[in-house]
Design a protein around this motif. Structure first.
Motif, PDB file in Angstrom:
ATOM      1  N   ALA A  20     -85.732 -29.285 -34.550  1.00 56.82           N
ATOM      2  CA  ALA A  20     -87.135 -28.728 -33.970  1.00 56.82           C
ATOM      3  C   ALA A  20     -87.004 -27.289 -33.610  1.00 56.82           C
ATOM      4  O   ALA A  20     -87.757 -26.600 -33.358  1.00 56.82           O
ATOM      5  CB  ALA A  20     -87.683 -29.692 -32.918  1.00 56.82           C
ATOM      6  N   PHE A  21     -85.707 -26.987 -32.946  1.00 54.68           N
ATOM      7  CA  PHE A  21     -85.259 -25.673 -32.592  1.00 54.68           C
ATOM      8  C   PHE A  21     -84.969 -24.690 -33.364  1.00 54.68           C
ATOM      9  O   PHE A  21     -84.771 -23.606 -33.126  1.00 54.68           O
ATOM     10  CB  PHE A  21     -84.686 -25.858 -31.576  1.00 54.68           C
ATOM     11  CG  PHE A  21     -85.067 -26.676 -30.310  1.00 54.68           C
ATOM     12  CD1 PHE A  21     -86.132 -26.471 -29.671  1.00 54.68           C
ATOM     13  CD2 PHE A  21     -84.324 -27.964 -29.897  1.00 54.68           C
ATOM     14  CE1 PHE A  21     -86.732 -27.271 -28.560  1.00 54.68           C
ATOM     15  CE2 PHE A  21     -84.738 -28.746 -28.601  1.00 54.68           C
ATOM     16  CZ  PHE A  21     -86.148 -28.534 -28.188  1.00 54.68           C
ATOM     17  N   ALA A  22     -84.672 -25.158 -34.584  1.00 56.27           N
ATOM     18  CA  ALA A  22     -83.856 -24.310 -35.821  1.00 56.27           C
ATOM     19  C   ALA A  22     -85.163 -23.493 -36.442  1.00 56.27           C
ATOM     20  O   ALA A  22     -84.998 -23.619 -37.605  1.00 56.27           O
ATOM     21  CB  ALA A  22     -83.270 -25.216 -36.682  1.00 56.27           C
ATOM     22  N   HIS A  23     -85.673 -22.662 -35.588  1.00 56.08           N
ATOM     23  CA  HIS A  23     -86.593 -21.739 -36.396  1.00 56.08           C
ATOM     24  C   HIS A  23     -86.602 -20.359 -35.657  1.00 56.08           C
ATOM     25  O   HIS A  23     -86.144 -20.469 -34.819  1.00 56.08           O
ATOM     26  CB  HIS A  23     -88.147 -22.015 -36.148  1.00 56.08           C
ATOM     27  CG  HIS A  23     -88.453 -22.479 -34.899  1.00 56.08           C
ATOM     28  ND1 HIS A  23     -88.845 -21.707 -33.891  1.00 56.08           N
ATOM     29  CD2 HIS A  23     -88.554 -23.959 -34.279  1.00 56.08           C
ATOM     30  CE1 HIS A  23     -89.251 -22.218 -32.739  1.00 56.08           C
ATOM     31  NE2 HIS A  23     -89.062 -23.635 -32.906  1.00 56.08           N
ATOM     32  N   ALA A  24     -87.073 -19.320 -36.191  1.00 53.71           N
ATOM     33  CA  ALA A  24     -86.959 -17.993 -35.716  1.00 53.71           C
ATOM     34  C   ALA A  24     -87.663 -17.902 -34.482  1.00 53.71           C
ATOM     35  O   ALA A  24     -88.592 -18.632 -33.986  1.00 53.71           O
ATOM     36  CB  ALA A  24     -87.685 -17.011 -36.366  1.00 53.71           C
ATOM     37  N   SER A  25     -87.070 -16.977 -33.447  1.00 55.93           N
ATOM     38  CA  SER A  25     -87.550 -17.022 -31.867  1.00 55.93           C
ATOM     39  C   SER A  25     -89.016 -16.038 -32.190  1.00 55.93           C
ATOM     40  O   SER A  25     -89.228 -15.342 -33.071  1.00 55.93           O
ATOM     41  CB  SER A  25     -86.554 -16.458 -31.314  1.00 55.93           C
ATOM     42  OG  SER A  25     -86.237 -15.147 -31.473  1.00 55.93           O
ATOM     43  N   SER A  26     -89.573 -15.923 -30.746  1.00 51.36           N
ATOM     44  CA  SER A  26     -90.692 -14.969 -30.928  1.00 51.36           C
ATOM     45  C   SER A  26     -89.985 -13.553 -30.793  1.00 51.36           C
ATOM     46  O   SER A  26     -88.741 -13.375 -30.824  1.00 51.36           O
ATOM     47  CB  SER A  26     -91.106 -15.114 -29.231  1.00 51.36           C
ATOM     48  OG  SER A  26     -91.863 -16.467 -28.965  1.00 51.36           O
ATOM     49  N   VAL A  27     -90.825 -12.703 -30.991  1.00 52.34           N
ATOM     50  CA  VAL A  27     -90.512 -11.284 -31.203  1.00 52.34           C
ATOM     51  C   VAL A  27     -89.851 -10.777 -29.789  1.00 52.34           C
ATOM     52  O   VAL A  27     -90.617 -10.838 -28.947  1.00 52.34           O
ATOM     53  CB  VAL A  27     -91.530 -10.474 -31.962  1.00 52.34           C
ATOM     54  CG1 VAL A  27     -91.135  -8.963 -31.767  1.00 52.34           C
ATOM     55  CG2 VAL A  27     -92.019 -10.977 -33.073  1.00 52.34           C
TER      56      VAL A  27
END
Length: 124
Positions: free
Chosen positions: A54-61
């Motif tokens: 669930a946390f394995a996605h691109a972060s905020s800019v």
């Protein structure tokens, strides 16, 4: 309330740590097997291998505020950073122009450089 730390998900910790420390010149504070902590002004960036899918996605800019966007753009381009655009003005407020340019880290997270510089109509 203040923000003390921002987590940035990565898939390759060593590669990401090298990019942030060597290319972006952020000082490494300490690291573990799954995390690296860097100083970014008054904030701490935590590069982390996600604990859950669930946390394995691109972060905020992340917008890095710098003194001279053109100098940083030139330096980072020479270091192999591929920008998606060139430095450009995104807002003019009074006699100040806000400049930005965007790029990605080695893990696919979008980052930006921003600077606020003096401006007047004769600059156009």
């Amino acid at each position: 309330m203040n923000i003390g730390q921002i987590g940035v998900p990565v898939s390759n910790l060593a590669r990401a740590r090298d990019f942030y420390t060597n290319t972006l010149s952020l000082p490494l504070l300490f690291e573990t097997d799954t995390m690296a902590f860097l100083r970014c002004g008054d904030l701490r960036l935590m590069l982390t291998l996600p604990e859950k899918e669930a946390f394995a996605h691109a972060s905020s800019v992340l917008y890095f505020h710098i003194e001279s966007i053109h100098d940083a753009y030139t330096r980072l381009t020479k270091q192999g950073v591929s920008f998606v655009d060139e430095p450009h003005i995104v807002a003019k407020i009074g006699d100040t122009a806000t400049w930005m340019t965007f790029f990605q880290d080695t893990e696919g997270n979008t980052l930006a450089l921003m600077s606020e510089e003096g401006w007047n109509e004769s600059d156009e």
